[in-house]
Design a protein around this motif. Structure first.
Motif, PDB file in Angstrom:
ATOM      1  N   ASP A 111       2.871 -12.305   6.464  1.00 38.86           N
ATOM      2  CA  ASP A 111       2.440 -11.870   5.163  1.00 38.86           C
ATOM      3  C   ASP A 111       0.945 -11.471   5.208  1.00 38.86           C
ATOM      4  OD1 ASP A 111       2.617 -11.537   2.558  1.00 38.86           O
ATOM      5  OD2 ASP A 111       1.903 -13.430   1.973  1.00 38.86           O
ATOM      6  N   LEU A 112       0.754 -10.508   6.121  1.00 33.05           N
ATOM      7  CA  LEU A 112      -0.381  -9.708   6.506  1.00 33.05           C
ATOM      8  C   LEU A 112      -1.584 -10.502   6.992  1.00 33.05           C
ATOM      9  CD1 LEU A 112      -0.718  -7.126   3.717  1.00 33.05           C
ATOM     10  CD2 LEU A 112       0.039  -6.903   6.029  1.00 33.05           C
ATOM     11  N   VAL A 144      -1.333  -0.395   0.572  1.00 29.69           N
ATOM     12  CA  VAL A 144      -1.804  -1.952   0.821  1.00 29.69           C
ATOM     13  C   VAL A 144      -2.627  -2.633  -0.393  1.00 29.69           C
ATOM     14  CG1 VAL A 144      -2.731  -3.612   2.436  1.00 29.69           C
ATOM     15  CG2 VAL A 144      -1.349  -1.507   3.262  1.00 29.69           C
ATOM     16  N   ARG A 147      -0.541  -2.966  -3.633  1.00 31.14           N
ATOM     17  CA  ARG A 147       0.607  -4.019  -3.199  1.00 31.14           C
ATOM     18  C   ARG A 147      -0.014  -5.409  -3.077  1.00 31.14           C
ATOM     19  NH1 ARG A 147       4.894  -5.366  -3.514  1.00 31.14           N
ATOM     20  NH2 ARG A 147       5.752  -5.631  -1.341  1.00 31.14           N
ATOM     21  N   TYR A 148      -0.695  -5.691  -2.072  1.00 33.15           N
ATOM     22  CA  TYR A 148      -1.145  -6.840  -1.616  1.00 33.15           C
ATOM     23  C   TYR A 148      -2.345  -7.353  -2.473  1.00 33.15           C
ATOM     24  CZ  TYR A 148      -2.281 -10.641   1.516  1.00 33.15           C
ATOM     25  OH  TYR A 148      -2.441 -11.887   2.183  1.00 33.15           O
ATOM     26  N   TRP A 172       4.512   1.061   3.409  1.00 33.73           N
ATOM     27  CA  TRP A 172       4.116  -0.474   3.257  1.00 33.73           C
ATOM     28  C   TRP A 172       4.969  -0.887   4.593  1.00 33.73           C
ATOM     29  CZ3 TRP A 172       1.590  -4.135   1.388  1.00 33.73           C
ATOM     30  CH2 TRP A 172       2.140  -5.317   1.342  1.00 33.73           C
ATOM     31  N   ARG A 176       2.150  -2.492   7.227  1.00 33.91           N
ATOM     32  CA  ARG A 176       2.345  -4.088   7.924  1.00 33.91           C
ATOM     33  C   ARG A 176       2.515  -3.973   9.350  1.00 33.91           C
ATOM     34  NH1 ARG A 176       6.396  -7.825   4.898  1.00 33.91           N
ATOM     35  NH2 ARG A 176       5.350  -9.114   6.571  1.00 33.91           N
TER      36      ARG A 176
END
Length: 186
Positions: A111-112, A144, A147-148, A172, A176
Motif C-alpha cells: 500500500d505504498l 498518486v 488517489r492516495y 497507477w 506503484r
C-alpha cells in the motif's frame, strides 16, 4: 455543495475577491476535515497535530498564498498536497529530534508505505520517492496524489485529470511499481 459553486468561488478568489475565502471555507471544510482525519489515522498516536489544525494550516497555505485552481478537483488535490507537506514537515521535525537528523529507510509494503504507517522514516522515504516520481513522470505523480492522498477512485482521478479510466489504471500500476522499486533501492 456543487462542483460549479466551488469552482466559481475559486475563480473569484483568484480574481482577488476579498469575500471569496469566507464563502469557500464552509463549502469545503467538511471534505477537508474528512481528508485530514483519514490522514491523521495513519499518523503516530502521539502526533501533536490534530485534524482540525491540519485543515486550518492547509487552508491557510492554499488560500493565503492566493493560489490558482482550475476546478474543485484541482483545489482538493492541492489541499491533499498541502496536508502531505505539513505531515512531512512534522515527520522531519520529529525525526530530527529523535535521530539527530538522520533518516532510516524502512520497507515499503503493497500500500505504498509500510503497514506501520506511523513510522516517520517510512513517510520520509515515500516523500523522497514521490519527489523523484514528480520529476520523472508528472502525470503518474499527479494520479498518486489524487488517489492516495485525496482518496479519489481511479475513475474520479481520471475525470479530474481529463484522461480515460484505462490510462489512469495504467499510470497507477506504473506509479506503484516505480515507488516500490525506488524505496527498495534505499
Amino acid at each position: 455543495m456543487t462542483q460549479s459553486d466551488v469552482t466559481q468561488i475559486l475563480g473569484a478568489l483568484e480574481r482577488g475577491d476579498a469575500h471569496a475565502s469566507e464563502q469557500l471555507l464552509p463549502l469545503v471544510y467538511e471534505e477537508l476535515r474528512k481528508l485530514a482525519s483519514a490522514k491523521m489515522v495513519q499518523e503516530v498516536v502521539d502526533h501533536t497535530l490534530q485534524p482540525t489544525a491540519l485543515v486550518h494550516e492547509a487552508y491557510l497555505r492554499l488560500v493565503g498564498n492566493g493560489g490558482s485552481w482550475e476546478n474543485r478537483g484541482h483545489f482538493f488535490a492541492a489541499a491533499a498536497e498541502a496536508m502531505r507537506r505539513i505531515l512531512i514537515e512534522e515527520a522531519r521535525r520529529r525525526a530530527s529530534l529523535k535521530h539527530g537528523g538522520e533518516h532510516t529507510i524502512v520497507e515499503l509494503p503493497d500500500d505504498l508505505i509500510s503497514a506501520d504507517r506511523n513510522d516517520n522514516d517510512s513517510l520520509l522515504a515515500l516523500d523522497e520517492a514521490l519527489t523523484k516520481l514528480q520529476a520523472s513522470d508528472p502525470e503518474s505523480y499527479r494520479l498518486v496524489m489524487l488517489r492516495y492522498f485525496s482518496g479519489l477512485t481511479v475513475e474520479e482521478a481520471a475525470q479530474s485529470m481529463g484522461i480515460s479510466g484505462r490510462t489512469a489504471k495504467r499510470y497507477w500500476s506504473f506509479a506503484r511499481a516505480w515507488l516500490q522499486r525506488e524505496i527498495e533501492r534505499k
